[in-house]
Design an enzyme around this catalytic site. Structure first.
Site, PDB file in Angstrom:
ATOM      1  N   GLY A  16       0.785  -1.230   0.000  1.00  0.00           N
ATOM      2  CA  GLY A  16       0.000   0.000   0.000  1.00  0.00           C
ATOM      3  C   GLY A  16       0.817   1.281   0.000  1.00  0.00           C
ATOM      4  O   GLY A  16       0.303   2.344   0.364  1.00  0.00           O
ATOM      5  N   MET A  94      -3.467  -7.097  -7.241  1.00  0.00           N
ATOM      6  CA  MET A  94      -2.817  -8.160  -8.009  1.00  0.00           C
ATOM      7  C   MET A  94      -3.785  -9.227  -8.530  1.00  0.00           C
ATOM      8  O   MET A  94      -3.345 -10.290  -8.951  1.00  0.00           O
ATOM      9  CB  MET A  94      -1.700  -8.803  -7.169  1.00  0.00           C
ATOM     10  CG  MET A  94      -0.618  -7.806  -6.727  1.00  0.00           C
ATOM     11  SD  MET A  94       0.114  -6.814  -8.075  1.00  0.00           S
ATOM     12  CE  MET A  94       1.294  -7.984  -8.723  1.00  0.00           C
ATOM     13  N   HIS A 113       1.726   0.194 -13.242  1.00  0.00           N
ATOM     14  CA  HIS A 113       2.452  -1.050 -13.497  1.00  0.00           C
ATOM     15  C   HIS A 113       3.947  -0.753 -13.528  1.00  0.00           C
ATOM     16  O   HIS A 113       4.375   0.227 -14.152  1.00  0.00           O
ATOM     17  CB  HIS A 113       2.001  -1.652 -14.829  1.00  0.00           C
ATOM     18  CG  HIS A 113       2.637  -2.970 -15.105  1.00  0.00           C
ATOM     19  ND1 HIS A 113       2.196  -4.154 -14.523  1.00  0.00           N
ATOM     20  CD2 HIS A 113       3.713  -3.294 -15.862  1.00  0.00           C
ATOM     21  CE1 HIS A 113       2.982  -5.145 -14.931  1.00  0.00           C
ATOM     22  NE2 HIS A 113       3.902  -4.656 -15.736  1.00  0.00           N
TER      23      HIS A 113
HETATM   24  C1  GAR Z   1       3.758  -1.326  -7.357  1.00  0.00           C
HETATM   25  O1  GAR Z   1       5.114  -1.331  -7.741  1.00  0.00           O
HETATM   26  C2  GAR Z   1       2.858  -1.469  -8.563  1.00  0.00           C
HETATM   27  O2  GAR Z   1       3.380  -0.858  -9.711  1.00  0.00           O
HETATM   28  C3  GAR Z   1       2.797  -2.962  -8.715  1.00  0.00           C
HETATM   29  O3  GAR Z   1       2.704  -3.453  -7.407  1.00  0.00           O
HETATM   30  C4  GAR Z   1       3.439  -2.577  -6.538  1.00  0.00           C
HETATM   31  C5  GAR Z   1       2.580  -2.283  -5.327  1.00  0.00           C
HETATM   32  O4  GAR Z   1       3.308  -1.627  -4.342  1.00  0.00           O
HETATM   33  N1  GAR Z   1       1.675  -3.370  -9.516  1.00  0.00           N
HETATM   34  C6  GAR Z   1       1.714  -4.404 -10.355  1.00  0.00           C
HETATM   35  O5  GAR Z   1       2.669  -5.138 -10.471  1.00  0.00           O
HETATM   36  C7  GAR Z   1       0.434  -4.616 -11.150  1.00  0.00           C
HETATM   37  N2  GAR Z   1       0.625  -5.570 -12.191  1.00  0.00           N
HETATM   38  P1  GAR Z   1       2.561  -0.919  -3.121  1.00  0.00           P
HETATM   39  O6  GAR Z   1       1.556  -1.958  -2.555  1.00  0.00           O
HETATM   40  O7  GAR Z   1       3.626  -0.613  -2.138  1.00  0.00           O
HETATM   41  O8  GAR Z   1       1.853   0.285  -3.649  1.00  0.00           O
END
Ligand code: GAR
Length: 194
Positions: A16, A94, A113
C-alpha cells in the site's frame, strides 16, 4: 450533502505504499480528490493498516478460491457503488479484473504497473526486466481495458537499471518514481488535463 471533491476507491493487495502516497497527496492538496475507501482482496494486506492509521475507511473482500473471479468481484462492486465513487485506482491490486468489472466502470479504472508497457506485463515485471538483461525499465499508468496490463497509456517514466541491481534495489527506485508519478498523473487525469 453537496460533495466537493472527486472520490476515489483505491484497490490494493499488499504494502500500500502507492495508496499512502495518493492519500498524502490528497491531504497536501497536490491531488484535489479524496479517498472514499481502500479495498483489498487480501484481509492481511499491510496497506489496510496503513490506511486505517490515516483514518481512511477500509474494506476487506477476501478472495475465495474455487469460485469464479466475477463472483469474487461482486462485493467489491457493491462497496464501490455504495460510495458514490468517481474513479477506481488500482495500486498494487494483483487480481486480474473481469471484463464485466471493467465494463461496469468504463474508462474509470486506472492502474499503475512497474514497467514500460507493453514491455514486461504480468505479476513479476521488475524481476522479468532484470532477467531479460534490460538496460532500463520504468513505470506506466494506464486506463484499464478488458486485456491484462493493457489500455490507453496516460503516463510513463523511465528508470535506468544499474549494474549490480537486485530486485530490491530496482524496486525501491521504481517505487520512488511511482509515488510521485501516480498522484501527479491522477490530478491531471481527474481534472481533465490529459
Ligand atoms: C507497485 O510497484 C505497482 O506498480 C505494482 O505493485 C506494486 C505495489 O506496491 N503493480 C503491479 O505489479 C500490477 N501488475 P505498493 O503496494 O507498495 O503500492
Amino acid at each position: 450533502m453537496k460533495r466537493t471533491k472527486p472520490r476515489l476507491a483505491v484497490l490494493i493487495s499488499g504494502t500500500g505504499s502507492n495508496m499512502e502516497a495518493i492519500a498524502a497527496a490528497c491531504r497536501s492538496g497536490l491531488l484535489d480528490a479524496e479517498i472514499a475507501v481502500v479495498i483489498s482482496d487480501n484481509p492481511n494486506a499491510a496497506g489496510l493498516s496503513r490506511a486505517r492509521k490515516m483514518r481512511i475507511e477500509t474494506v476487506a473482500c477476501p478472495y475465495k478460491r474455487g469460485i469464479p473471479r466475477g463472483e469474487n468481484e461482486i462485493p467489491i462492486i457493491e462497496e464501490i457503488r455504495g460510495r458514490d465513487v468517481d474513479w477506481i485506482v488500482l495500486a498494487g491490486y494483483m487480481k486480474i479484473l473481469t471484463s464485466d468489472f471493467v465494463r461496469t466502470f468504463p474508462g474509470r479504472v486506472v492502474n499503475i504497473h512497474p514497467s514500460l508497457l507493453p514491455a514486461f506485463p504480468g505479476a513479476h515485471a521488475i524481476r522479468d526486466a532484470l532477467d531479460a538483461g534490460a538496460d532500463f525499465t520504468g513505470v506506466t499508468i494506464h486506463i484499464v481495458d478488458e486485456l491484462v496490463d493493457h489500455g490507453p497509456i496516460i503516463a510513463q517514466e523511465e528508470v535506468v537499471i544499474l549494474p549490480g541491481d537486485t530486485e530490491e534495489t530496482l524496486a525501491s527506485r521504481i517505487h520512488a518514481v511511482e509515488h510521485k508519478l501516480y498522484p501527479r498523473t491522477l490530478q491531471e487525469l481527474i481534472h481533465e488535463d490529459i
